[in-house]
Design a protein around this motif. Structure first.
Motif, PDB file in Angstrom:
ATOM      1  N   LEU A  51     -29.225 -24.753  24.566  1.00  0.00           N
ATOM      2  CA  LEU A  51     -30.730 -23.981  25.205  1.00  0.00           C
ATOM      3  C   LEU A  51     -30.561 -23.144  26.628  1.00  0.00           C
ATOM      4  O   LEU A  51     -30.741 -21.862  26.509  1.00  0.00           O
ATOM      5  CB  LEU A  51     -32.044 -24.256  24.984  1.00  0.00           C
ATOM      6  CG  LEU A  51     -31.662 -25.190  23.287  1.00  0.00           C
ATOM      7  CD1 LEU A  51     -32.777 -25.937  23.435  1.00  0.00           C
ATOM      8  CD2 LEU A  51     -31.733 -23.790  22.533  1.00  0.00           C
ATOM      9  N   GLY A  52     -30.097 -23.963  27.030  1.00  0.00           N
ATOM     10  CA  GLY A  52     -30.507 -22.837  29.069  1.00  0.00           C
ATOM     11  C   GLY A  52     -29.071 -22.027  28.826  1.00  0.00           C
ATOM     12  O   GLY A  52     -29.215 -20.751  29.305  1.00  0.00           O
ATOM     13  N   GLY A  53     -27.816 -22.580  28.447  1.00  0.00           N
ATOM     14  CA  GLY A  53     -26.589 -21.810  28.677  1.00  0.00           C
ATOM     15  C   GLY A  53     -26.865 -20.010  27.062  1.00  0.00           C
ATOM     16  O   GLY A  53     -26.643 -19.197  27.939  1.00  0.00           O
ATOM     17  N   ALA A  54     -27.704 -20.019  26.397  1.00  0.00           N
ATOM     18  CA  ALA A  54     -27.664 -19.502  25.385  1.00  0.00           C
ATOM     19  C   ALA A  54     -28.960 -18.316  26.218  1.00  0.00           C
ATOM     20  O   ALA A  54     -28.572 -16.843  26.192  1.00  0.00           O
ATOM     21  CB  ALA A  54     -28.453 -19.836  24.530  1.00  0.00           C
ATOM     22  N   VAL A  55     -30.180 -18.525  26.711  1.00  0.00           N
ATOM     23  CA  VAL A  55     -30.794 -18.437  27.565  1.00  0.00           C
ATOM     24  C   VAL A  55     -30.025 -17.260  28.299  1.00  0.00           C
ATOM     25  O   VAL A  55     -30.328 -15.736  28.608  1.00  0.00           O
ATOM     26  CB  VAL A  55     -31.889 -18.799  27.592  1.00  0.00           C
ATOM     27  CG1 VAL A  55     -33.095 -18.266  28.550  1.00  0.00           C
ATOM     28  CG2 VAL A  55     -32.719 -19.283  26.882  1.00  0.00           C
ATOM     29  N   HIS A  56     -29.218 -17.949  29.494  1.00  0.00           N
ATOM     30  CA  HIS A  56     -28.625 -17.385  30.718  1.00  0.00           C
ATOM     31  C   HIS A  56     -27.713 -16.037  29.959  1.00  0.00           C
ATOM     32  O   HIS A  56     -27.414 -15.791  30.898  1.00  0.00           O
ATOM     33  CB  HIS A  56     -27.846 -18.697  31.444  1.00  0.00           C
ATOM     34  CG  HIS A  56     -27.213 -17.991  32.169  1.00  0.00           C
ATOM     35  ND1 HIS A  56     -27.977 -17.906  34.021  1.00  0.00           N
ATOM     36  CD2 HIS A  56     -25.351 -18.191  32.524  1.00  0.00           C
ATOM     37  CE1 HIS A  56     -27.333 -17.536  34.566  1.00  0.00           C
ATOM     38  NE2 HIS A  56     -26.276 -17.731  34.208  1.00  0.00           N
ATOM     39  N   THR A  57     -27.261 -16.306  29.126  1.00  0.00           N
ATOM     40  CA  THR A  57     -26.049 -15.329  28.786  1.00  0.00           C
ATOM     41  C   THR A  57     -26.479 -14.334  28.161  1.00  0.00           C
ATOM     42  O   THR A  57     -25.588 -13.856  28.091  1.00  0.00           O
ATOM     43  CB  THR A  57     -25.150 -16.296  27.884  1.00  0.00           C
ATOM     44  OG1 THR A  57     -25.727 -16.533  26.721  1.00  0.00           O
ATOM     45  CG2 THR A  57     -24.486 -17.475  28.497  1.00  0.00           C
ATOM     46  N   GLY A  58     -27.888 -14.685  27.812  1.00  0.00           N
ATOM     47  CA  GLY A  58     -28.613 -12.936  26.541  1.00  0.00           C
ATOM     48  C   GLY A  58     -28.894 -11.888  27.959  1.00  0.00           C
ATOM     49  O   GLY A  58     -28.526 -12.577  28.849  1.00  0.00           O
ATOM     50  N   ARG A  59     -29.239 -10.905  27.206  1.00  0.00           N
ATOM     51  CA  ARG A  59     -29.705 -10.098  28.285  1.00  0.00           C
ATOM     52  C   ARG A  59     -31.631  -9.540  28.234  1.00  0.00           C
ATOM     53  O   ARG A  59     -32.099  -9.380  27.080  1.00  0.00           O
ATOM     54  CB  ARG A  59     -28.950  -8.692  27.912  1.00  0.00           C
ATOM     55  CG  ARG A  59     -27.655  -8.376  27.496  1.00  0.00           C
ATOM     56  CD  ARG A  59     -27.484  -7.510  26.454  1.00  0.00           C
ATOM     57  NE  ARG A  59     -26.029  -7.238  26.485  1.00  0.00           N
ATOM     58  CZ  ARG A  59     -24.638  -6.221  26.291  1.00  0.00           C
ATOM     59  NH1 ARG A  59     -25.325  -4.982  26.908  1.00  0.00           N
ATOM     60  NH2 ARG A  59     -24.069  -6.466  26.132  1.00  0.00           N
ATOM     61  N   HIS A  60     -31.877  -9.819  29.431  1.00  0.00           N
ATOM     62  CA  HIS A  60     -33.250  -9.811  29.402  1.00  0.00           C
ATOM     63  C   HIS A  60     -33.704  -9.354  30.270  1.00  0.00           C
ATOM     64  O   HIS A  60     -32.763  -9.292  31.857  1.00  0.00           O
ATOM     65  CB  HIS A  60     -34.309 -10.883  29.309  1.00  0.00           C
ATOM     66  CG  HIS A  60     -33.277 -12.046  29.205  1.00  0.00           C
ATOM     67  ND1 HIS A  60     -32.680 -13.333  28.103  1.00  0.00           N
ATOM     68  CD2 HIS A  60     -32.267 -13.006  29.971  1.00  0.00           C
ATOM     69  CE1 HIS A  60     -31.573 -14.120  27.997  1.00  0.00           C
ATOM     70  NE2 HIS A  60     -31.415 -14.067  29.586  1.00  0.00           N
ATOM     71  N   THR A  61     -34.787  -8.918  30.828  1.00  0.00           N
ATOM     72  CA  THR A  61     -34.678  -7.991  32.563  1.00  0.00           C
ATOM     73  C   THR A  61     -35.821 -10.422  33.270  1.00  0.00           C
ATOM     74  O   THR A  61     -36.134 -11.036  32.602  1.00  0.00           O
ATOM     75  CB  THR A  61     -36.712  -7.842  31.940  1.00  0.00           C
ATOM     76  OG1 THR A  61     -37.522  -8.934  31.393  1.00  0.00           O
ATOM     77  CG2 THR A  61     -37.066  -6.697  30.929  1.00  0.00           C
ATOM     78  N   ARG A  62     -35.899  -9.786  34.408  1.00  0.00           N
ATOM     79  CA  ARG A  62     -36.210 -11.224  34.912  1.00  0.00           C
ATOM     80  C   ARG A  62     -37.645 -11.645  34.760  1.00  0.00           C
ATOM     81  O   ARG A  62     -37.600 -12.390  34.645  1.00  0.00           O
ATOM     82  CB  ARG A  62     -36.416 -10.590  36.503  1.00  0.00           C
ATOM     83  CG  ARG A  62     -35.861  -9.974  37.190  1.00  0.00           C
ATOM     84  CD  ARG A  62     -35.786  -9.969  39.016  1.00  0.00           C
ATOM     85  NE  ARG A  62     -34.688  -8.823  39.127  1.00  0.00           N
ATOM     86  CZ  ARG A  62     -34.694  -9.554  40.352  1.00  0.00           C
ATOM     87  NH1 ARG A  62     -34.797 -10.593  41.392  1.00  0.00           N
ATOM     88  NH2 ARG A  62     -33.309  -9.443  41.580  1.00  0.00           N
ATOM     89  N   ARG A  63     -38.382 -10.575  34.336  1.00  0.00           N
ATOM     90  CA  ARG A  63     -39.806 -11.322  33.497  1.00  0.00           C
ATOM     91  C   ARG A  63     -39.538 -12.528  32.408  1.00  0.00           C
ATOM     92  O   ARG A  63     -39.841 -13.485  32.139  1.00  0.00           O
ATOM     93  CB  ARG A  63     -40.334 -10.044  33.389  1.00  0.00           C
ATOM     94  CG  ARG A  63     -41.851 -10.380  32.871  1.00  0.00           C
ATOM     95  CD  ARG A  63     -42.719  -9.155  32.785  1.00  0.00           C
ATOM     96  NE  ARG A  63     -44.370  -9.901  33.022  1.00  0.00           N
ATOM     97  CZ  ARG A  63     -44.324  -9.196  31.926  1.00  0.00           C
ATOM     98  NH1 ARG A  63     -44.868  -7.580  32.013  1.00  0.00           N
ATOM     99  NH2 ARG A  63     -46.540  -8.739  32.219  1.00  0.00           N
ATOM    100  N   SER A  64     -38.450 -11.320  31.392  1.00  0.00           N
ATOM    101  CA  SER A  64     -38.286 -12.837  30.134  1.00  0.00           C
ATOM    102  C   SER A  64     -37.342 -13.859  30.548  1.00  0.00           C
ATOM    103  O   SER A  64     -37.867 -14.435  30.028  1.00  0.00           O
ATOM    104  CB  SER A  64     -37.822 -11.878  28.897  1.00  0.00           C
ATOM    105  OG  SER A  64     -36.390 -11.410  29.927  1.00  0.00           O
ATOM    106  N   ALA A  65     -36.826 -13.490  31.303  1.00  0.00           N
ATOM    107  CA  ALA A  65     -35.342 -14.839  32.160  1.00  0.00           C
ATOM    108  C   ALA A  65     -36.260 -15.832  32.776  1.00  0.00           C
ATOM    109  O   ALA A  65     -36.735 -17.359  32.357  1.00  0.00           O
ATOM    110  CB  ALA A  65     -34.311 -13.876  32.954  1.00  0.00           C
TER     111      ALA A  65
END
Length: 193
Positions: A51-65
């Motif tokens: 889950l951390g890897g999936a979230v880390h690899t995605g495109r997002h703003t700093r706020r959503s990250a």
């Protein structure tokens, strides 16, 4: 901290292939190794990496990250508390947090895959990873239904409910439909469909 950096470097090279191997390992851990506490802790650790890897690899703003990182930490706290002191956190809370984290990971995965024109073998592994992640998410949704209505599914004996519902999710998604697990309640039937 050094281990986290090493993991993130490894994700940078073959991120989807690594995540696919981890999710298959997490799915197979309990059925192959049993449900003793060390195995469940290993599966939880694998899910943190996934889950951390999936979230880390995605495109997002700093706020959503940041929001996803907080959600992942909340999941980690509830999951380990549930494993080590089950009476402290109700199962429904863990299920809701797990479903939220899985939704964020699925969103991050497909936002990344659909936002690129990459057609490499690793990107193909990303679509397979997303497929397995969806199967895991549905198994938790089935578990939420089973918690609210214990008669929602006719399950076979033997393996624990989580393993059986993961199996049911995969069988349903692949349209094999063996019929050994049957949704009985209206909610279970409509979600299965």
């Amino acid at each position: 901290m050094r281990l986290v950096r090493a993991y993130l470097r490894l994700l940078g090279r073959r991120r989807w292939s690594l995540l696919l191997v981890l999710v298959i390992g997490a799915i197979l851990a309990e059925p192959l190794l049993g449900s003793a506490l060390p195995v469940r802790l290993l599966a939880a650790l694998l899910f943190v990496l996934i889950l951390g890897g999936a979230v880390h690899t995605g495109r997002h703003t700093r706020r959503s990250a940041r929001a996803m990182a907080v959600l992942l930490l909340l999941w980690l706290a509830t999951e380990f508390t549930r494993l080590l002191a089950p009476d402290l956190v109700p199962g429904a809370v863990t299920l809701v947090v797990t479903l939220l984290v899985l939704a964020a990971a699925i969103w991050a995965t497909f936002a990344e895959l659909l936002g690129t024109s990459d057609t490499s073998p690793d990107a193909l592994m990303g679509t397979m990873f997303g497929y397995f992640l969806i199967a895991v998410a549905w198994s938790y949704l089935y578990a939420a239904i089973a918690v609210s209505d214990p008669e929602a599914f006719a399950l076979g004996g033997g393996a624990n409910v989580g393993v059986q519902l993961r199996y049911f999710s995969l069988v349903t998604m692949t349209t094999l439909g063996y019929g050994d697990i049957v949704p009985l309640s209206p909610a279970a039937r409509i979600v299965s469909a």
